[in-house]
Design an enzyme around this catalytic site. Structure first.
Site, PDB file in Angstrom:
ATOM      1  N   ARG A  70      79.566 -28.790 102.822  1.00 43.81           N
ATOM      2  CA  ARG A  70      78.450 -28.591 103.741  1.00 43.81           C
ATOM      3  C   ARG A  70      78.423 -27.163 104.305  1.00 43.81           C
ATOM      4  NH1 ARG A  70      77.456 -30.827 109.514  1.00 43.81           N
ATOM      5  NH2 ARG A  70      75.179 -30.943 109.622  1.00 43.81           N
ATOM      6  N   HIS A  74      75.174 -24.713 104.539  1.00 43.74           N
ATOM      7  CA  HIS A  74      74.663 -24.153 105.794  1.00 43.74           C
ATOM      8  C   HIS A  74      74.766 -22.630 105.814  1.00 43.74           C
ATOM      9  CE1 HIS A  74      74.396 -27.898 108.557  1.00 43.74           C
ATOM     10  NE2 HIS A  74      74.111 -28.195 107.310  1.00 43.74           N
ATOM     11  N   ASP A  75      75.667 -22.076 105.016  1.00 42.05           N
ATOM     12  CA  ASP A  75      75.697 -20.628 104.871  1.00 42.05           C
ATOM     13  C   ASP A  75      74.482 -20.153 104.076  1.00 42.05           C
ATOM     14  OD1 ASP A  75      76.515 -17.961 104.854  1.00 42.05           O
ATOM     15  OD2 ASP A  75      77.661 -18.223 103.000  1.00 42.05           O
ATOM     16  N   VAL A  78      70.760 -19.875 105.510  1.00 48.52           N
ATOM     17  CA  VAL A  78      70.453 -18.936 106.595  1.00 48.52           C
ATOM     18  C   VAL A  78      70.736 -17.513 106.114  1.00 48.52           C
ATOM     19  CG1 VAL A  78      70.916 -18.339 109.002  1.00 48.52           C
ATOM     20  CG2 VAL A  78      71.105 -20.720 108.253  1.00 48.52           C
ATOM     21  N   ASP A  82      76.007 -15.467 102.480  1.00 52.78           N
ATOM     22  CA  ASP A  82      76.584 -14.196 102.917  1.00 52.78           C
ATOM     23  C   ASP A  82      77.653 -14.387 103.984  1.00 52.78           C
ATOM     24  OD1 ASP A  82      75.120 -15.114 104.995  1.00 52.78           O
ATOM     25  OD2 ASP A  82      73.825 -13.360 105.219  1.00 52.78           O
ATOM     26  N   SER A  84      77.412 -15.609 106.776  1.00 46.31           N
ATOM     27  CA  SER A  84      76.939 -15.416 108.156  1.00 46.31           C
ATOM     28  C   SER A  84      77.361 -16.597 109.038  1.00 46.31           C
ATOM     29  CB  SER A  84      75.413 -15.248 108.189  1.00 46.31           C
ATOM     30  OG  SER A  84      74.768 -16.374 107.631  1.00 46.31           O
ATOM     31  N   ASN A 102      74.552 -27.208 113.664  1.00 43.14           N
ATOM     32  CA  ASN A 102      75.963 -26.899 113.414  1.00 43.14           C
ATOM     33  C   ASN A 102      76.914 -27.289 114.540  1.00 43.14           C
ATOM     34  OD1 ASN A 102      75.181 -25.751 110.998  1.00 43.14           O
ATOM     35  ND2 ASN A 102      75.095 -23.666 111.818  1.00 43.14           N
ATOM     36  N   HIS A 201      75.484 -36.297  99.865  1.00 42.09           N
ATOM     37  CA  HIS A 201      75.743 -37.312 100.880  1.00 42.09           C
ATOM     38  C   HIS A 201      76.407 -38.544 100.262  1.00 42.09           C
ATOM     39  CE1 HIS A 201      72.514 -35.443 103.763  1.00 42.09           C
ATOM     40  NE2 HIS A 201      73.596 -34.692 103.630  1.00 42.09           N
ATOM     41  N   THR A 202      77.105 -38.365  99.190  1.00 41.38           N
ATOM     42  CA  THR A 202      77.977 -39.375  98.608  1.00 41.38           C
ATOM     43  C   THR A 202      79.361 -39.290  99.238  1.00 41.38           C
ATOM     44  OG1 THR A 202      79.055 -40.116  96.573  1.00 41.38           O
ATOM     45  CG2 THR A 202      78.602 -37.782  96.728  1.00 41.38           C
ATOM     46  N   ASP A 254      78.031 -42.543 102.766  1.00 40.23           N
ATOM     47  CA  ASP A 254      77.988 -43.503 101.660  1.00 40.23           C
ATOM     48  C   ASP A 254      78.945 -44.644 101.986  1.00 40.23           C
ATOM     49  OD1 ASP A 254      78.294 -44.960  99.346  1.00 40.23           O
ATOM     50  OD2 ASP A 254      79.057 -43.299  98.133  1.00 40.23           O
ATOM     51  N   ASP A 262      80.479 -39.471  93.707  1.00 39.98           N
ATOM     52  CA  ASP A 262      79.929 -40.227  92.578  1.00 39.98           C
ATOM     53  C   ASP A 262      78.423 -40.377  92.765  1.00 39.98           C
ATOM     54  OD1 ASP A 262      79.605 -42.127  94.560  1.00 39.98           O
ATOM     55  OD2 ASP A 262      81.341 -43.313  93.939  1.00 39.98           O
TER      56      ASP A 262
HETATM   57  C1  HEM Z   1      68.124 -32.514 102.320  1.00 45.19           C
HETATM   58  C2  HEM Z   1      68.323 -32.100 103.544  1.00 45.19           C
HETATM   59  C3  HEM Z   1      69.594 -32.381 104.292  1.00 45.19           C
HETATM   60  C4  HEM Z   1      69.670 -32.878 105.549  1.00 45.19           C
HETATM   61  C5  HEM Z   1      68.505 -33.234 106.460  1.00 45.19           C
HETATM   62  C6  HEM Z   1      71.064 -33.008 105.863  1.00 45.19           C
HETATM   63  C7  HEM Z   1      71.562 -33.445 107.080  1.00 45.19           C
HETATM   64  C8  HEM Z   1      72.880 -33.771 107.341  1.00 45.19           C
HETATM   65  C9  HEM Z   1      73.368 -34.319 108.573  1.00 45.19           C
HETATM   66  C10 HEM Z   1      72.529 -34.584 109.811  1.00 45.19           C
HETATM   67  C11 HEM Z   1      74.699 -34.553 108.428  1.00 45.19           C
HETATM   68  C12 HEM Z   1      75.639 -35.139 109.476  1.00 45.19           C
HETATM   69  C13 HEM Z   1      76.030 -34.100 110.487  1.00 45.19           C
HETATM   70  C14 HEM Z   1      76.692 -34.694 111.717  1.00 45.19           C
HETATM   71  O1  HEM Z   1      76.208 -35.695 112.233  1.00 45.19           O
HETATM   72  O2  HEM Z   1      77.693 -34.125 112.188  1.00 45.19           O
HETATM   73  C15 HEM Z   1      75.053 -34.141 107.098  1.00 45.19           C
HETATM   74  C16 HEM Z   1      76.317 -34.215 106.558  1.00 45.19           C
HETATM   75  C17 HEM Z   1      76.652 -33.706 105.338  1.00 45.19           C
HETATM   76  N1  HEM Z   1      75.828 -32.999 104.491  1.00 45.19           N
HETATM   77 FE1  HEM Z   1      73.822 -32.861 104.602  1.00 45.19          FE
HETATM   78  N2  HEM Z   1      71.810 -32.617 104.803  1.00 45.19           N
HETATM   79  C18 HEM Z   1      70.962 -32.219 103.810  1.00 45.19           C
HETATM   80  C19 HEM Z   1      71.329 -31.670 102.590  1.00 45.19           C
HETATM   81  C20 HEM Z   1      72.612 -31.415 102.208  1.00 45.19           C
HETATM   82  C21 HEM Z   1      73.011 -30.580 101.103  1.00 45.19           C
HETATM   83  C22 HEM Z   1      72.035 -29.804 100.212  1.00 45.19           C
HETATM   84  C23 HEM Z   1      74.372 -30.605 101.053  1.00 45.19           C
HETATM   85  C24 HEM Z   1      75.308 -29.899 100.114  1.00 45.19           C
HETATM   86  C25 HEM Z   1      74.966 -29.183  99.090  1.00 45.19           C
HETATM   87  C26 HEM Z   1      74.824 -31.480 102.120  1.00 45.19           C
HETATM   88  C27 HEM Z   1      76.125 -31.822 102.363  1.00 45.19           C
HETATM   89  C28 HEM Z   1      76.549 -32.627 103.408  1.00 45.19           C
HETATM   90  C29 HEM Z   1      77.904 -33.149 103.524  1.00 45.19           C
HETATM   91  C30 HEM Z   1      79.010 -33.004 102.485  1.00 45.19           C
HETATM   92  C31 HEM Z   1      77.972 -33.812 104.749  1.00 45.19           C
HETATM   93  C32 HEM Z   1      79.204 -34.476 105.389  1.00 45.19           C
HETATM   94  C33 HEM Z   1      79.970 -33.412 106.169  1.00 45.19           C
HETATM   95  C34 HEM Z   1      81.230 -33.878 106.832  1.00 45.19           C
HETATM   96  O3  HEM Z   1      81.643 -35.041 106.734  1.00 45.19           O
HETATM   97  O4  HEM Z   1      81.869 -33.034 107.510  1.00 45.19           O
HETATM   98  N3  HEM Z   1      73.733 -31.926 102.815  1.00 45.19           N
HETATM   99  N4  HEM Z   1      73.928 -33.659 106.462  1.00 45.19           N
END
Ligand code: HEM
Ligand SMILES: *[C@@H]1O[C@H](CO)[C@@H](O)[C@H](O)[C@H]1NC(C)=O
Length: 338
Positions: A70, A74-75, A78, A82, A84, A102, A201-202, A254, A262
């Site tokens: 993640r 997030h890098d 924005v 880079d 940032s 963040n 989000h797997t 998941d 997966d």
């Molecule tokens: C499509 C739009 C996306 C939205 C709206 C979104 C939103 C979120 C949110 C709200 C969380 C939970 C944060 C929290 O409650 O602390 C999350 C977790 C996560 N997101 Fe996304 N996300 C998106 C796309 C992505 C993408 C593109 C990736 C990676 C390439 C990603 C990877 C992850 C991962 C791995 C987690 C779990 C992080 C952890 O357990 O520390 N997400 N996301």
């Protein structure tokens, strides 16, 4: 008429200019590309050092794999990939870490610090923090059973952070499908990338704060079974995350296989069991059915998902990269060099 072949001064100047322009275009082009072997001569151990530290960190805390994936996302969203996102607040500049998407939510900064420290011992001022994020994200996916890919390298680190950019460009979990599509498009990513990358989000977790609105939304049809009763899934989530309070309570993104990378995410959202609103809208708001087709394909064929995911990650890793003098290699990922 042989004398016509002798060049007049104008032709000569023209040809010289043409050669110069072509040469500069070709070197220009070379510099503007990430490459696989960027550190081959200057820091051959870079991938080993990142992988070793990542594996150690994930052994200590299994969630770290998700957190580091993640961080790269997030890098990149924005101002480009880079690093940032890694800058701490300093002087008048507010850190992206403080921005809404963040704060209290991004993790893994200490792992990046440790990797950077070891890289500075091995090859000082050579490996950028942005490249470390890209390699770590790749290894984080692999260590949880996901696909591997060649990471292209040569990014430079930014000289500033953008708190406003983080609030503006990182998608919110209550976004509509239309907003998500527009958001990705702004970064040069298409609908296919949105679907594949959402498969991240797997693994990992979200806070109650991130899924409360969705789970208490009375109009979300996926919350009801065919007898119009709440599904067990919804009842469990509501007990984890009540209408008020428990903001930081965690739930796995998941529920089926939270520790594995997966294709279960796609099975989940087909059954209305995505945790976030933004997960479920991929299916529920897709009126043309094109995205649903993609989701079905990934749900049926994990290898297909893996191939698309790797492709889209490479694409994401290319967003607005800084080259050469456009940036620097930070000594400490939290601060620009003085
Ligand atoms: C499509 C739009 C996306 C939205 C709206 C979104 C939103 C979120 C949110 C709200 C969380 C939970 C944060 C929290 O409650 O602390 C999350 C977790 C996560 N997101 Fe996304 N996300 C998106 C796309 C992505 C993408 C593109 C990736 C990676 C390439 C990603 C990877 C992850 C991962 C791995 C987690 C779990 C992080 C952890 O357990 O520390 N997400 N996301
Ligand atoms: C999404 O959530 C934010 C913050 O909780 C809120 O301000 C905003 O109105 C919500 N947007 C939608 C479309 O529900």
């Amino acid at each position: 008429m042989a004398c016509d072949f002798s060049m007049n001064p104008f032709t000569m100047v023209f040809i010289t200019l043409l050669v110069l322009v072509l040469q500069s275009l070709s070197t220009f082009g070379d510099e503007q590309l990430l490459v696989r072997d960027y550190y081959k001569e200057t820091c051959p151990m870079v991938e080993e050092i990142v992988r070793y530290n990542l594996q150690f960190a994930v052994l200590k805390n299994p969630r770290m794999a998700a957190s580091l994936l993640r961080l790269h996302f997030h890098d990149c969203f924005v101002m480009g990939c880079d690093a940032s996102v890694l800058l701490d607040s300093y002087g008048g500049m507010v850190s992206e870490k403080q921005a809404g998407p963040n704060v209290n939510s991004l993790h893994g900064f200490e792992v990046i610090d440790r990797i950077k420290y070891q890289l500075e011992e091995a090859c000082p001022l050579v490996v950028s923090c942005a490249d470390i994020l890209a390699i770590a994200a790749r290894d984080a996916v692999a260590v949880r059973g996901g696909p591997g890919w060649e990471v292209y390298l040569g990014r430079k680190d930014s000289l500033k952070a953008s708190f406003d950019g983080a609030n503006q460009f990182i998608p919110a979990p209550n976004s509509s499908l239309e907003t998500l599509i527009a958001n990705f498009k702004q970064q040069g990513l298409d609908i296919g990338d949105l679907v594949a990358l959402s498969g991240s989000h797997t693994m990992g977790k979200a806070r109650c704060l991130s899924f409360r609105q969705h789970i208490h939304d009375e109009s979300a049809e996926e919350h009801y079974d065919k007898y119009k009763r709440y599904t067990p899934f919804r009842r469990i989530l509501r007990s984890i995350c009540p209408k008020t309070g428990k903001d930081n309570q965690l739930a796995p993104l998941d529920f089926e296989t939270p520790a594995r990378f997966d294709n279960h995410y796609f099975l989940n959202i087909l059954e209305g069991r995505g945790l976030l609103g933004s997960d479920n809208v991929l299916v529920t708001e897709d009126h043309e059915g094109e995205i649903r087709k993609q989701v079905w394909a990934y749900a049926a064929d994990q290898e297909l998902f893996f191939a698309s995911f790797a492709n889209s990650m490479i694409k994401m890793g290319n967003i607005n990269v800084l080259y050469g003098n456009e940036g620097e290699v930070r000594k400490n990922c939290r601060f620009v060099n003085t």
